[in-house]
Design an enzyme around this catalytic site. Structure first.
Site, mmCIF file in Angstrom:
data_model
loop_
_atom_site.group_PDB
_atom_site.id
_atom_site.type_symbol
_atom_site.label_atom_id
_atom_site.label_comp_id
_atom_site.label_asym_id
_atom_site.label_seq_id
_atom_site.Cartn_x
_atom_site.Cartn_y
_atom_site.Cartn_z
ATOM 1 N N PRO A 1 0.855 -1.185 0.000
ATOM 2 C CA PRO A 1 0.000 0.000 0.000
ATOM 3 C C PRO A 1 0.889 1.232 0.000
ATOM 4 O O PRO A 1 1.966 1.227 0.591
ATOM 5 C CB PRO A 1 -0.810 -0.123 1.287
ATOM 6 C CG PRO A 1 -0.088 -1.099 2.128
ATOM 7 C CD PRO A 1 0.765 -1.933 1.232
ATOM 8 N N HIS A 2 0.474 2.299 -0.649
ATOM 9 C CA HIS A 2 1.408 3.373 -0.962
ATOM 10 C C HIS A 2 0.711 4.732 -0.947
ATOM 11 O O HIS A 2 -0.496 4.828 -1.088
ATOM 12 C CB HIS A 2 1.980 3.091 -2.358
ATOM 13 C CG HIS A 2 3.359 3.573 -2.573
ATOM 14 N ND1 HIS A 2 3.635 4.842 -2.975
ATOM 15 C CD2 HIS A 2 4.543 2.942 -2.451
ATOM 16 C CE1 HIS A 2 4.947 4.979 -3.114
ATOM 17 N NE2 HIS A 2 5.514 3.840 -2.786
ATOM 18 N N SER A 3 1.487 5.760 -0.810
ATOM 19 C CA SER A 3 1.132 7.172 -1.049
ATOM 20 C C SER A 3 -0.178 7.638 -0.428
ATOM 21 O O SER A 3 -1.202 7.763 -1.095
ATOM 22 C CB SER A 3 1.092 7.463 -2.550
ATOM 23 O OG SER A 3 2.347 7.207 -3.112
ATOM 24 N N SER B 1 -2.156 6.299 1.899
ATOM 25 C CA SER B 1 -3.191 5.364 2.351
ATOM 26 C C SER B 1 -3.293 5.425 3.873
ATOM 27 O O SER B 1 -2.309 5.685 4.566
ATOM 28 C CB SER B 1 -2.841 3.938 1.935
ATOM 29 O OG SER B 1 -2.749 3.825 0.544
#
Length: 94
Positions: free
Chosen positions: A10-12, A14
């Site tokens: 999960p990225h950026s 979240s």
């Protein structure tokens, strides 16, 4: 499992995620990575083994997360890394 980079990523920006009951083994880099402001989430009951770098990685201001009840073994680097990521809780992980 057997991904070229990451098992779970999960990225950026979240937040409020529950990463639970995954097997993330033999990936090219990290088993599980939170990068770039992934906050207020839970990582528990996962297995990360034999990854090219770390089992679980919190990176780039991924804060306020709870990492607990995971099994982490035989990764090429570290089990859990908190890089530029403060205010995380790590408990009951082996």
């Amino acid at each position: 499992m057997y991904n070229s980079l990451y098992g779970v990523d999960p990225h950026s920006g979240s937040s409020h995620l529950r990463i639970e009951y995954n097997t993330s083994n033999f990936n090219g880099r990290h088993g599980i990575i939170f990068s770039d402001h992934v906050t207020d989430s839970i990582v528990r009951y996962n297995v990360t083994k034999g990854n090219g770098l770390n089992g679980i990685m919190m990176d780039e201001a991924s804060t306020g997360n709870t990492i607990q009840h995971n099994i982490i073994a035989d990764n090429d680097s570290d089990g859990i890394v908190l890089a530029n990521s403060n205010d995380n809780v790590v408990a009951d992980t082996r």
